[in-house]
Every structure is written in structure tokens, then in C-alpha cells.
Design a protein around this motif. Structure first.
Motif, PDB file in Angstrom:
ATOM      1  N   LYS A   1      -7.200  39.252  26.285  1.00  0.00           N
ATOM      2  CA  LYS A   1      -5.939  38.496  26.276  1.00  0.00           C
ATOM      3  C   LYS A   1      -6.040  37.274  27.168  1.00  0.00           C
ATOM      4  N   ALA A   2      -6.725  37.451  28.301  1.00  0.00           N
ATOM      5  CA  ALA A   2      -6.847  36.340  29.251  1.00  0.00           C
ATOM      6  C   ALA A   2      -7.576  35.168  28.597  1.00  0.00           C
ATOM      7  N   LEU A   3      -8.653  35.481  27.900  1.00  0.00           N
ATOM      8  CA  LEU A   3      -9.437  34.437  27.239  1.00  0.00           C
ATOM      9  C   LEU A   3      -8.628  33.767  26.139  1.00  0.00           C
ATOM     10  N   GLN A   4      -7.959  34.614  25.356  1.00  0.00           N
ATOM     11  CA  GLN A   4      -7.130  34.103  24.269  1.00  0.00           C
ATOM     12  C   GLN A   4      -6.084  33.132  24.821  1.00  0.00           C
ATOM     13  N   HIS A   5      -5.432  33.574  25.881  1.00  0.00           N
ATOM     14  CA  HIS A   5      -4.393  32.763  26.500  1.00  0.00           C
ATOM     15  C   HIS A   5      -4.953  31.420  26.949  1.00  0.00           C
ATOM     16  N   LEU A   6      -6.137  31.466  27.556  1.00  0.00           N
ATOM     17  CA  LEU A   6      -6.767  30.230  28.019  1.00  0.00           C
ATOM     18  C   LEU A   6      -6.994  29.270  26.873  1.00  0.00           C
ATOM     19  N   GLU A   7      -7.587  29.808  25.792  1.00  0.00           N
ATOM     20  CA  GLU A   7      -7.967  28.925  24.697  1.00  0.00           C
ATOM     21  C   GLU A   7      -6.757  28.360  23.978  1.00  0.00           C
ATOM     22  N   GLN A   8      -5.702  29.165  23.931  1.00  0.00           N
ATOM     23  CA  GLN A   8      -4.484  28.649  23.298  1.00  0.00           C
ATOM     24  C   GLN A   8      -3.847  27.534  24.112  1.00  0.00           C
ATOM     25  N   ASN A   9      -4.035  27.600  25.420  1.00  0.00           N
ATOM     26  CA  ASN A   9      -3.330  26.638  26.271  1.00  0.00           C
ATOM     27  C   ASN A   9      -4.234  25.526  26.785  1.00  0.00           C
ATOM     28  N   GLU A  10      -5.379  25.351  26.123  1.00  0.00           N
ATOM     29  CA  GLU A  10      -6.344  24.387  26.654  1.00  0.00           C
ATOM     30  C   GLU A  10      -5.734  23.006  26.867  1.00  0.00           C
ATOM     31  N   ASP A  11      -4.943  22.545  25.884  1.00  0.00           N
ATOM     32  CA  ASP A  11      -4.427  21.184  26.020  1.00  0.00           C
ATOM     33  C   ASP A  11      -3.326  21.080  27.069  1.00  0.00           C
ATOM     34  N   LYS A  12      -2.756  22.210  27.426  1.00  0.00           N
ATOM     35  CA  LYS A  12      -1.695  22.182  28.436  1.00  0.00           C
ATOM     36  C   LYS A  12      -2.269  22.073  29.850  1.00  0.00           C
ATOM     37  N   VAL A  13      -3.474  22.614  30.024  1.00  0.00           N
ATOM     38  CA  VAL A  13      -4.026  22.719  31.380  1.00  0.00           C
ATOM     39  C   VAL A  13      -4.644  21.396  31.813  1.00  0.00           C
ATOM     40  N   VAL A  14      -4.198  20.913  32.967  1.00  0.00           N
ATOM     41  CA  VAL A  14      -4.766  19.661  33.474  1.00  0.00           C
ATOM     42  C   VAL A  14      -5.918  19.929  34.450  1.00  0.00           C
ATOM     43  N   ASP A  15      -5.966  21.126  35.003  1.00  0.00           N
ATOM     44  CA  ASP A  15      -7.066  21.491  35.910  1.00  0.00           C
ATOM     45  C   ASP A  15      -8.265  21.900  35.055  1.00  0.00           C
ATOM     46  N   LYS A  16      -8.983  20.889  34.572  1.00  0.00           N
ATOM     47  CA  LYS A  16     -10.043  21.165  33.596  1.00  0.00           C
ATOM     48  C   LYS A  16     -11.162  22.016  34.198  1.00  0.00           C
ATOM     49  N   LEU A  17     -11.477  21.720  35.439  1.00  0.00           N
ATOM     50  CA  LEU A  17     -12.552  22.472  36.083  1.00  0.00           C
ATOM     51  C   LEU A  17     -12.152  23.941  36.219  1.00  0.00           C
ATOM     52  N   GLY A  18     -10.950  24.149  36.723  1.00  0.00           N
ATOM     53  CA  GLY A  18     -10.445  25.514  36.878  1.00  0.00           C
ATOM     54  C   GLY A  18     -10.425  26.231  35.540  1.00  0.00           C
ATOM     55  N   TRP A  19     -10.043  25.517  34.519  1.00  0.00           N
ATOM     56  CA  TRP A  19      -9.983  26.105  33.180  1.00  0.00           C
ATOM     57  C   TRP A  19     -11.373  26.529  32.730  1.00  0.00           C
ATOM     58  N   THR A  20     -12.344  25.642  32.901  1.00  0.00           N
ATOM     59  CA  THR A  20     -13.699  25.958  32.456  1.00  0.00           C
ATOM     60  C   THR A  20     -14.274  27.131  33.244  1.00  0.00           C
ATOM     61  N   GLU A  21     -14.031  27.140  34.538  1.00  0.00           N
ATOM     62  CA  GLU A  21     -14.509  28.255  35.360  1.00  0.00           C
ATOM     63  C   GLU A  21     -13.879  29.564  34.916  1.00  0.00           C
ATOM     64  N   ALA A  22     -12.560  29.527  34.702  1.00  0.00           N
ATOM     65  CA  ALA A  22     -11.844  30.736  34.299  1.00  0.00           C
ATOM     66  C   ALA A  22     -12.385  31.233  32.960  1.00  0.00           C
ATOM     67  N   ARG A  23     -12.663  30.298  32.077  1.00  0.00           N
ATOM     68  CA  ARG A  23     -13.159  30.697  30.753  1.00  0.00           C
ATOM     69  C   ARG A  23     -14.545  31.332  30.872  1.00  0.00           C
ATOM     70  N   ALA A  24     -15.406  30.698  31.659  1.00  0.00           N
ATOM     71  CA  ALA A  24     -16.756  31.241  31.827  1.00  0.00           C
ATOM     72  C   ALA A  24     -16.693  32.646  32.414  1.00  0.00           C
ATOM     73  N   GLN A  25     -15.818  32.814  33.371  1.00  0.00           N
ATOM     74  CA  GLN A  25     -15.677  34.106  34.027  1.00  0.00           C
ATOM     75  C   GLN A  25     -15.171  35.162  33.041  1.00  0.00           C
ATOM     76  N   SER A  26     -14.190  34.788  32.257  1.00  0.00           N
ATOM     77  CA  SER A  26     -13.654  35.730  31.280  1.00  0.00           C
ATOM     78  C   SER A  26     -14.710  36.116  30.253  1.00  0.00           C
ATOM     79  N   LEU A  27     -15.464  35.131  29.802  1.00  0.00           N
ATOM     80  CA  LEU A  27     -16.518  35.409  28.817  1.00  0.00           C
ATOM     81  C   LEU A  27     -17.538  36.382  29.379  1.00  0.00           C
ATOM     82  N   ALA A  28     -17.894  36.164  30.648  1.00  0.00           N
ATOM     83  CA  ALA A  28     -18.877  37.054  31.274  1.00  0.00           C
ATOM     84  C   ALA A  28     -18.325  38.471  31.355  1.00  0.00           C
TER      85      ALA A  28
END
Lengths: 114, 942
Positions: free
Chosen positions: B223-250
Motif C-alpha cells: 500500500k505504501a508503494l502504491q500510495h507513493l506512485e499515485q501521488n508522485e506529481d503531488k510530492v515536491v520533495d523529489k529526493l525524499g520520494w525517490t528514497e521512500a520508493r527505493a526503500q519500499s521496493l527493497a
């Protein structure tokens, strides 16, 4: 504190500026249209989450243990003894005693290895 | 915004029972207070009171405003608010104000009592509910916090912040699912109106990331990953977003995608060690899975191979990045290691980067055999530079260097730089600089000292060499000479804050706090704030700790106390500081950071600085408690007066000491003299401070309140306010037990304090806890505690204590004692002590075990003699023997720290003058440069 009086040098000015910063903000609120819908969804949420919380409470094993222990009675002088000699606060001493069915020796002994 | 709600929101500004004009004035006064316009607010309050003199709410508000105008108004303010309360007991405003006053004094218990009283009168008052919620989260009453936030949301569901805070309350109660549900419901209400845009982009972004945090923490990775990907355009903290995504994928074990994500991140910052570690983890895990699938162990690569492979590949992609090359060094060995190290260090040496050695610190600590290899490499550089006079390093020759140790001299193929004298000198300097640090790390201090002195002949003005010279001298105990070296470095660049502070720190090690403060003062804020106060205001932990320790070494207990208590106050402030964030972060929607701050604050007292201060305080009070009664009284009542007297009569004493020095060659008088001269310079300084504090400025202008360090600077009042030294030690030992129960040191101190308080079971518990910490049952701390417990059970002096215990308590204690007897096979404390002593002597005669343990055992046994005459008769000769007979050869001797520690606390050993002198003599033989035993430089060269 914030004096508006004399200000010498930049640093003082900066300090004064900092002192003027307040926590005061106007709250941002929803318009009247949304109010009704918000109220509705909140009621719904409280209804369901209250029910969920209630079910969690009754199911939890910790709560169960608490209930049983709660029923147990421990002599106040025993609680005092454990508190004094192992320097625990009252709830901790009482709980430890209850876990050992009020047996002071067993309680003290087990508390040594905690 | 409904008018009705507006009234409620400003509920505190009720101004009931006032004429309409005054009621309006009352409301604006409240607003002025919130805007920090205190003087205006005060005027308004007076204006109302002229019309309605007994108006309770106005009286209370006036008190609150008055207290905000200065700390000196505090008690008057309480009187005013209480008067207001008496005039109008049924007013929630008065109770609220009463609570606010307590809150400002950090008395949260009284404050929440007052708030709750106010809420009883006006149960839906938003302002009071909000303030109560702040208190509850500050005190970590999360259940109360949740119910208050629930109430707030029910009263005012149309305020965005109430939803967010309610979700937060669920998270803090470890109820992530409910938190997510609250956010979902909140978002649901956003969807059906156009007001979605009402949120600022940053806030929407943070909210989305916060929701991800909730999902991630509740392990809902999908769910966390799904939520991230759905809200990609909303998030302005791009670095934080990418880190969170990598972490979730792992976490979802989607390793290919996770790898790609981390590679993207590395492309952004190739030096980020977390990314590299995560990427390596993925490689290792995938390799393991692959191996187990193939069912072929032989195919498996070792973890190190994988690391090196990864690092090599990445170094090709990012040739400028250093972290890969550095990491590979940890996973390689032998020639391969040397070749890689050679490539890496060349860059640093040619560029002259001083921090080169720091890069290898962890290798020196964890992989000492590689330290030898590095030493050989640098030796070969040095030899090459010596014999070739070309400004280049020799070509790499593998481990041949290690044995050849300098004989490798061939200039073939060496990159010919500009063969300039300066360049050669530079290279030599940096190679020497590394080698000096290398020898210090290996404990070859004399060799290091010689090398650094030679190097300084070539380059006398090298700040780095002077610093490292100071370090070597400090390590061998010649602190005075170390300060001289540091001071020489400082004078080469007077504008360098680092040098200045480092120099001050060394001065404090040499017990010259006066010098240190003088130097520190060069860089603190100018004006009338004395340096000590300035450092206090900057919450500078190292300064407080170092100066406290220096005062303690000089026996200036009260001053030391003042400094250690300062650390305690800093941490109280750190905890207090979070109060502002409870409100601010929710408003600004920086929820992720807020939760992190709360978690940080929960563990802030784990900090080593806090621990050090607490340990010092326990020892300080135990030491005071140990003094005979008359001395104790003296130290409590007039210790400081005596010190002050010493200072004012400093000149006379100085002269006296000088004469003594001429007469006697005693090492000990040396120390006294130093103390006096230090005290003398302290006086001059103190006079200055007084004159500053005395020169009161005219009223009306900005009068600076004297800071905490300025009032009672010598800690006299502080020490005088202590009732019972042992109880005070107990207080701080409890802090240690609470925040660092897994530290052996903590349990040792808790044990000491408990026995002094006659709490045998608490001591037994400390012993048992120490047992779980120590890996070996022969750890010396454990042995000492066990001997002490055995002694308690048998000593005559303990009989009355033990027999007064309830039967259950004494039974349980006896059980522990029997347990010790059973485990060790000894029947008495003396027998155990003898056993330990024999083992120690055996160990020190050849097993290569340090003599530190022997000295610690001696110390423990001697300490027990103080209150136990029978014990002193039996064990004292043995203990003194342990103290004074140790092997002369260097390798197995004790370390300087142990010897010094013991010497500085010698009063607790009650040694005779002869024994003491012999001990000093022994130590001096072993540490001929140590100032504390009379060796090394007598003076600091300024």
C-alpha cells in the motif's frame, strides 16, 4: 525580553525581530459547504473506529492479563516493602507482586534479574 | 467562517460582566498578549481595571502579561493571577491563565490541573483544549492526547489541523491503521469540493509523504508503494520520494526495481554511504537467493567479493567519487588492499589533504593487521622521498614495501612532477604527518615524537604537525608541553576558531581553566557577557565537561559541580525546546520531521555528554560523602570561602610556594603551587566580572539580567543547597540507570550508591544486571562487586543492617550471596579476593593481560577498608601489594589513565605517605613524561 527601545547594531535588531515572532496565527477553516460533508464523514469514522477500538481492547491478551491481575488483591504492606527495598514506584511494585500471586520472596527474587 | 465559531475560537476572551466598551478592550488586550505586545496589553488592562477594579479575568490577564515582561515579575504575577482567581472562581479564563503561568514555569502537572479545572467550567473551549493537548504530548501522555484531539475534532471538524493532529495522535499511540483511516476520511472530504486547491503544494506534498510514513511503519509496504506512485506529481520533495520508493521496493523484495532506484539515487550523490550500503545489501541478498535456488554453494560469492565487485564497477562509472574506493578497502586484504590504498592515498598526498588519516581510523580500530600494511606503505614513501629528492611517490611495489621498509628506491616510471624543492617538502610533510598518527595509533609514542620533532625541523610552521605533536604529548601525559605546542599552532593563525578552541581544551586538560577561558573569550560574543556565560548560553557541552573535570582534578568541587549541573540544565532545555514544535509542525504540516523530533527527544538523554555529566556528578557526591564529617561540614559551609580566601591571599601563597619549591624537590608541592598560581589568575578575572556585574546600567536601557553562570559562578550556593550528598548521588545514579542501564559503568555506580544507602537488594540487582552485561564472569568489575557483596554478608559492621531487614528481603539477599559462593567456589570475601589477586599476578607475569585490572582490584579492596576494620586488617597488606608491585616491562604495564585516575582519587585509598610516594615513583618510572606524577614540562611555554 523584547524592548522596543534602543537598538545598537545589527545583532540587537535581529534579536528584537526574533522576539517579535509570535505563535499567533489565524486558523484556516473550511467553508460552510464542506462543513456538512465533513461532519458526516467524521461521524461515520468515529462510529467505526470506536467499534474497532472496542473490539481490540477486548481481544488484546495484555488487556486480558490486566483484567485478571486487576482482580487480585495484594497486601499494601507488601507493596510498601517491595517499593522500599528495590526502589520501584507503586504501580510497578504492585504489578510485580500480582504477577507472582502476592508471594513476596518470589517477587523480590524475580525483580533482581530484571 | 461562521460568526458563531469565531466566538468559540476566541473563547478565552470572554470578558464577561464587563460593559461593552471594556469587553471590546478586553478582547483586544488578549490579542495584544498573543502578539507579544505586552506593554500595550498592560496599558489596556489598567484601563479596564480603572473602570471595573475587581474584574477577575482582567486581573488574571494582567498577571500573565506582567510575568511576560520579565522573570523578576514572577512572584508578583502569581499573586495577581491568584487575586483574579479569587475574584472570579467560576471563570474559565482565570483558570486558563493560571495554567499558562505554570506552563511558562515548566510545571506541567500544576498547569494541566488548572486547564482541567477550566475545562470543567467550559468543556468545549477550543483554546484550552489545544493548550492541554500540547501539555499532554510534551509529557508523552499519548492516551490523554488522543482523547483531547478527538474532542477538538468533534468540536471543530472544519479545521484542517484538527484532522491531521488526530491522525498524529493515533500514530503516537502506535495505532497506525486508525491514523491512516483518519487521513483517508479527511481526504474523502476534500474530494467533493473545489477546495482541494486551498492547500499549499508543499503541505499537500508533506501530507502525502506522511501518509506513506504511516503505511510504511505499519509494514503495509504494498500500500505504501502504491500510495507513493499515485501521488508522485503531488510530492515536491523529489529526493525524499525517490528514497521512500527505493526503500519500499527493497522491503517488498522487488530487488531489480530497488536496485535501479538506488542506482538513480547514487547518480545524484555517489558519496552517499547509505545508498551504497543498501545497494550492497540488495546484491548480497540476491546472491544468496540465487545460490540457494541453484543449490550450488560453490557458485556463491562471498560478501566481501560482492562488495568489492560493486565498488569497482561504481568507481569506473564515477571516477571522482571516493566512497567506493574507501569502502573497498574494508573488504580487501594483503596486496590487493595495499594496491588500492596506494591509489587512493596518492591523491590525498599530492593534494595535501590533512584529513587523510581520519579516513583510516575505523580500519586502525577494527582491522589492526591492515594498519601494519599501511605503515609499511608510508615508510616506503618516506624512504623514497628521502633518498631520491624527486617530488613524487615511488611506483607501487606491492607488499615488498612492508618487508623492504624503505629499501625500495627506484625512480623508474615514476610520474615526473615539477621537481621543485617546495613540492618535495610538501609531500614529505604529509607522509610524515600520516606516519606520526600511525605510530600514535600503534602506541609507539616515543617514535612518533621523534618523527614529529624531525619533521618540525624541516617545516617549523606546519600547524598540522604542531597539532599532532600536541596530541602525542597529551597521550604520554606531558599536558603542559602539549599546550605549548598547541599554543604555538594557535599563534600561527589567530583567526582560526578551531585552533583556538582546541588549544583551550588542552589547557583545561592541563588544569588551566583560567587560560582556557581567556582563549575562549577571544571568540565569544563581544560585549559584557563573560566567556563562561557565553559558552553556557551556546549550550557547549564539551566546554562544561572539560572545565568541570579540570576543577575536579584540582579539588575545586563546588566549581566542578556548577559545570556539571550546567550540562543537566542544557538537557532539560533540549527537552523543553520541543514545546514550540507541537504547535508549529502540525500547522506547517512538517509531520515526518515532527515525529522524528519526538523520537529523538525521547532518547536525547542517551547522549554521551549527558552520561558523562551524570557519572561525574555521582562520583563527585560520593567523594564528598566520603570525607570525614568535619571536612564535610567544611566543604559544605565554607569550602568555597576557603577557596576564595586562598585566591585573595594568592600572592602571599604564591611566594610561599615558590620558596617551598626551592627547598623541596617533592613532586607534590609542584602540584599545589600550580593550583595556587591558577587560582591567582582566577581572582584577577573574577574581579573583572564583578565590576561588570556591579556597573548597573541606568534604568530604561536594556539591562541584561545576569546569566545562570554569572550568578553564583563558583557554585557555592549550589553546593550549599544540597541536603544529603549520598541522596544527591542517588538521584543522578538513577538517571544513569534509566538512560544507560546497559552500561557496565552505570551498574558499578548504582551498586556503590546502593550500598551506601544500605539498600542491599538494589546492590544485588546492580550486580545481577552487570552479570548480564559482562561477557566473562571474570570481568574485574563483577569480581569486585561479588567480593563486596560477600563482605556485606559477613562483616560485623553490616550485621545490624542485615538483621533489621524483613525476613523476605534478607532471605533473597542471602540467596544471591549463596549463588556467588556456588559459582566461584569460595567461602568468604577474603578468599575470593586472594583468588582474584593470585590470578592477577599470574596473568601479569607473562599472559600479557594488562595490569590495569590489578590496580582496579587494589583500589576496590582498599576502598572497602575504610568502613570495615576487620577487613582492613586482613586484606589491606594484600591490596597494597597489588597496588605497588607490578612488572617493570612496558608491554604489560597499566595505562596512564588507570594510574592517573587512581592517583587523583588516592584519598579514598587512605595510603600512607611512604606507599603513596612509592606509587608515584612507580608511575613516574613508567610514564616519565606525565605531569601528574611530576615528569615532563613544568610550565606552559606561552
Amino acid at each position: 525580553m523584547g524592548e522596543d527601545g534602543e537598538k545598537k547594531g545589527e545583532r540587537q535588531a535581529a534579536t528584537a525581530d526574533l522576539d517579535r515572532v509570535t505563535d499567533y496565527v489565524e486558523d484556516r477553516e473550511l467553508d460552510a459547504d464542506r462543513f456538512a460533508s465533513v461532519q458526516k464523514s467524521m461521524d461515520a469514522m468515529f462510529g467505526s473506529s470506536a467499534a474497532a477500538a472496542a473490539s481490540r481492547k477486548s481481544k488484546g491478551s495484555k488487556a486480558q492479563e490486566g483484567k485478571e491481575l486487576h482482580a487480585l488483591k495484594v497486601a499494601p504492606e507488601h507493596i510498601k516493602l517491595v517499593m522500599e527495598h528495590l526502589e520501584l514506584d507503586e504501580p510497578a511494585a504492585e504489578l510485580a507482586l500480582k504477577r507472582h500471586g502476592g508471594d513476596v520472596r518470589a517477587t523480590l527474587h524475580s525483580l533482581l534479574s530484571m | 467562517m461562521g460568526v458563531k465559531d469565531k466566538d468559540k475560537a476566541d473563547g478565552s476572551a470572554s470578558g464577561s460582566a464587563l460593559p461593552s466598551k471594556e469587553a471590546a478592550l478586553f478582547r483586544s488586550m488578549v490579542k495584544m498578549y498573543e502578539m507579544k505586545q505586552y506593554k500595550k496589553a498592560l496599558k489596556a488592562a489598567d484601563q479596564i481595571l480603572r473602570k471595573v477594579p475587581a474584574h477577575g479575568e482582567t486581573l488574571a490577564m494582567k498577571g500573565l502579561v506582567w510575568s511576560s515582561l520579565g522573570p523578576e515579575n514572577k512572584s508578583e504575577a502569581y499573586d495577581m493571577v491568584r487575586a483574579g482567581l479569587r475574584a472570579d472562581l467560576r471563570s474559565h479564563v482565570c483558570w486558563h491563565v493560571y495554567g499558562l503561568l505554570y506552563r511558562a514555569d515548566r510545571d506541567y502537572k500544576e498547569a494541566s490541573k488548572a486547564y482541567l479545572q477550566a475545562l470543567r467550567i467550559d468543556k468545549d473551549n477550543m483554546q484550552i483544549l489545544r493548550d492541554l493537548a500540547l501539555l499532554q504530548v510534551q509529557c508523552r501522555d499519548f492516551e490523554g492526547f488522543e482523547s483531547t484531539r478527538r474532542k477538538l475534532l468533534t468540536v471543530k471538524p472544519n479545521q484542517n489541523a484538527n484532522w491531521i493532529a488526530f491522525a498524529l495522535a493515533h500514530q503516537l499511540n502506535e495505532n497506525h491503521a486508525d491514523a491512516v483511516q483518519v487521513l483517508n476520511t479527511y481526504e474523502g472530504t476534500l474530494k467533493d469540493t473545489s477546495s482541494q486547491e486551498s492547500m499549499f503544494p508543499y503541505e499537500a506534498s508533506e501530507l502525502a509523504m506522511y501518509k506513506h510514513m504511516l503505511l510504511f511503519e505499519s509494514k503495509e509496504y504494498e500500500k505504501a508503494l502504491q500510495h507513493l506512485e499515485q501521488n508522485e506529481d503531488k510530492v515536491v520533495d523529489k529526493l525524499g520520494w525517490t528514497e521512500a520508493r527505493a526503500q519500499s521496493l527493497a522491503m517488498l523484495e522487488r530487488y531489480d526495481e530497488a536496485e535501479a532506484a538506488y542506482r538513480t539515487l547514487l547518480h545524484r550523490n555517489p558519496e552517499n554511504k547509505t545508498y551504497i550500503a543498501r545497494l550492497a545489501d540488495i546484491m548480497v541478498t540476491r546472491n544468496r537467493i540465487h545460490a540457494s535456488q541453484a543449490g550450488n554453494e560453490a557458485v556463491t560469492k562471498s560478501e566481501s567479493e560482492l562488495y568489492v565487485e560493486l565498488c569497482d564497477a561504481l568507481s569506473v562509472t564515477y571516477p571522482e567519487a571516493l566512497s567506493f574506493r574507501r569502502l573497498a578497502l574494508e573488504h580487501t586484504d594483503g596486496d590487493d588492499f595495499l594496491r588500492r590504498a596506494d591509489v587512493l592515498v596518492r591523491r590525498f598526498l599530492y593534494k595535501g589533504v590533512p584529513s587523510l588519516f581520519s579516513m583510516f581510523k575505523s580500519i586502525y580500530r577494527d582491522q589492526p593487521h591492515k594498519a601494519q600494511l599501511l605503515g609499511g606503505l608510508f615508510e616506503s614513501y618516506a624512504a623514497h622521498l628521502n633518498s631520491n629528492s624527486t617530488a613524487s611517490l615511488p611506483p607501487f611495489k606491492g607488499s615488498a614495501y612492508v618487508d623492504a621498509n624503505g629499501s625500495a628506491n627506484s625512480s623508474d616510471g615514476a610520474k615526473e612532477d615539477n621537481v621543485s624543492e617546495a613540492k618535495l617538502q610538501d609531500l614529505t610533510l604529509w607522509v610524515d604527518y600520516f606516519l606520526v598518527q600511525h605510530y600514535v595509533a600503534l602506541g609507539q609514542h616515543e617514535r612518533a615524537l621523534q618523527l614529529v620533532n624531525d619533521a618540525l625541523l624541516r617545516t617549523p610552521s606546519s600547524i598540522e604537525l604542531l597539532l599532532v605533536k600536541g596530541r602525542v604529548l597529551k597521550v604520554v601525559g606531558d599536558v603542559n608541553a602539549a599546550v605549548s605546542a598547541l599554543n604555538a599552532a594557535r599563534k600561527l593563525d589567530l583567526a582560526d576558531r578551531y585552533l583556538n578552541h582546541k588549544c583551550a581544551k588542552y589547557a583545561m586538560r592541563a588544569n588551566r581553566v583560567d587560560l582556557a577561558e581567556q582563549w575562549i573569550g577571544l571568540f565569544t560574543r563581544e560585549g559584557d557577557i563573560p566567556p563562561v556565560q557565553a559558552m553556557y548560553e551556546m549550550q557547549c557541552l564539551w566546554f562544561e565537561l572539560e572545565s568541570g573535570a579540570a576543577f575536579l582534578r584540582r579539588g575545586l568541587t563546588a566549581r566542578a559541580l556548577k559545570r556539571f549541573i550546567a550540562v543537566d540544565r542544557h538537557f532539560a532545555d533540549f527537552i523543553e525546546d520541543q514545546f514550540d514544535f507541537h504547535n508549529y509542525c502540525v500547522r506547517k504540516m512538517t509531520l515526518r520531521s515532527y515525529v522524528q523530533v519526538l523520537r529523538l527527544e525521547d532518547h536525547i538523554k542517551d547522549h554521551h555528554g549527558y552520561m558523562a555529566a551524570m557519572r561525574a556528578l555521582v562520583r563527585l557526591f560520593l567523594r564528598l560523602a566520603d570525607q570525614p564529617l568535619e571536612e564535610q561540614l567544611k566543604s559544605k559551609m565554607s569550602l568555597m570561602e576557603a577557596e576564595l580566601e586562598k585566591m585573595t591571599a594568592a600572592d602571599r601563597k604564591k611566594a610561599l610556594a615558590k620558596r617551598k619549591k626551592a627547598e623541596a624537590k617533592e613532586k607534590t608541592t609542584e602540584k599545589d603551587k600550580e593550583d595556587v598560581s591558577k587560582a591567582a589568575s582566577g581572582t584577577g578575572k573574577k574581579g573583572d566580572e564583578d565590576s561588570v556585574a556591579g556597573g548597573k546600567k541606568k534604568p530604561g536601557s536594556a539591562v541584561r539580567q545576569p546569566g545562570w553562570m554569572e550568578t553564583d559562578p563558583d557554585g557555592v550556593e549550589l553546593l550549599r543547597s544540597v541536603g544529603d550528598f549520598v541522596e544527591e548521588a542517588h538521584k543522578y545514579a538513577n538517571e544513569l540507570d534509566r538512560w544507560a542501564p546497559r552500561e557496565l559503568e552505570t551498574q558499578v555506580l548504582v551498586f556503590d550508591v546502593a550500598l551506601r544507602r544500605k539498600k542491599v537488594l538494589v546492590a544485588a540487582r546492580a550486580y545481577k544486571r552487570a552479570q548480564t552485561i559482562c561477557r566473562s564472569s571474570e570481568a574485574l568489575e563483577l569480581v569486585c562487586m561479588a567480593i563486596h557483596l560477600l563482605r556485606v554478608s559477613e562483616a560485623a559492621s553490616w550485621k545490624p543492617v542485615l538483621s533489621a531487614l524483613p525476613a523476605e528481603v534478607s532471605d533473597v539477599f542471602q540467596n544471591v550471596v549463596e549463588e556467588i559462593r556456588g559459582q566461584t567456589g569460595v567461602s568468604s570475601a577474603l578468599e575470593y579476593a586472594q583468588k582474584a589477586a593470585t590470578r592477577q599476578t599470574k596473568a601479569s607475569s607473562g599472559e600479557g593481560i594488562s595490569v590495569d585490572d590489578q590496580l582496579m582490584l587494589a583500589r576496590a579492596l582498599l576502598k572497602m577498608c575504610r568502613t570495615d576494620d576487620d577487613w582492613a586488617r586482613d586484606a589491606r597488606p594484600m591490596a597494597v601489594g597489588l597496588l605497588l608491585e607490578w612488572p617493570k616491562d612496558g608491554a604489560s604495564g597499566p595505562c596512564l589513565r588507570t594510574c592517573e585516575e587512581l592517583y587523583l582519587n588516592e584519598q579514598e585509598l587512605a595510603l600512607g605517605a611512604d606507599d603513596k610516594q612509592r606509587y608515584v615513583q612507580l608511575c613516574l618510572e613508567r610514564f616519565p613524561r606525565a605531569n601528574v606524577f611530576g615528569g615532563g614540562d613544568k610550565e606552559i611555554v606561552m
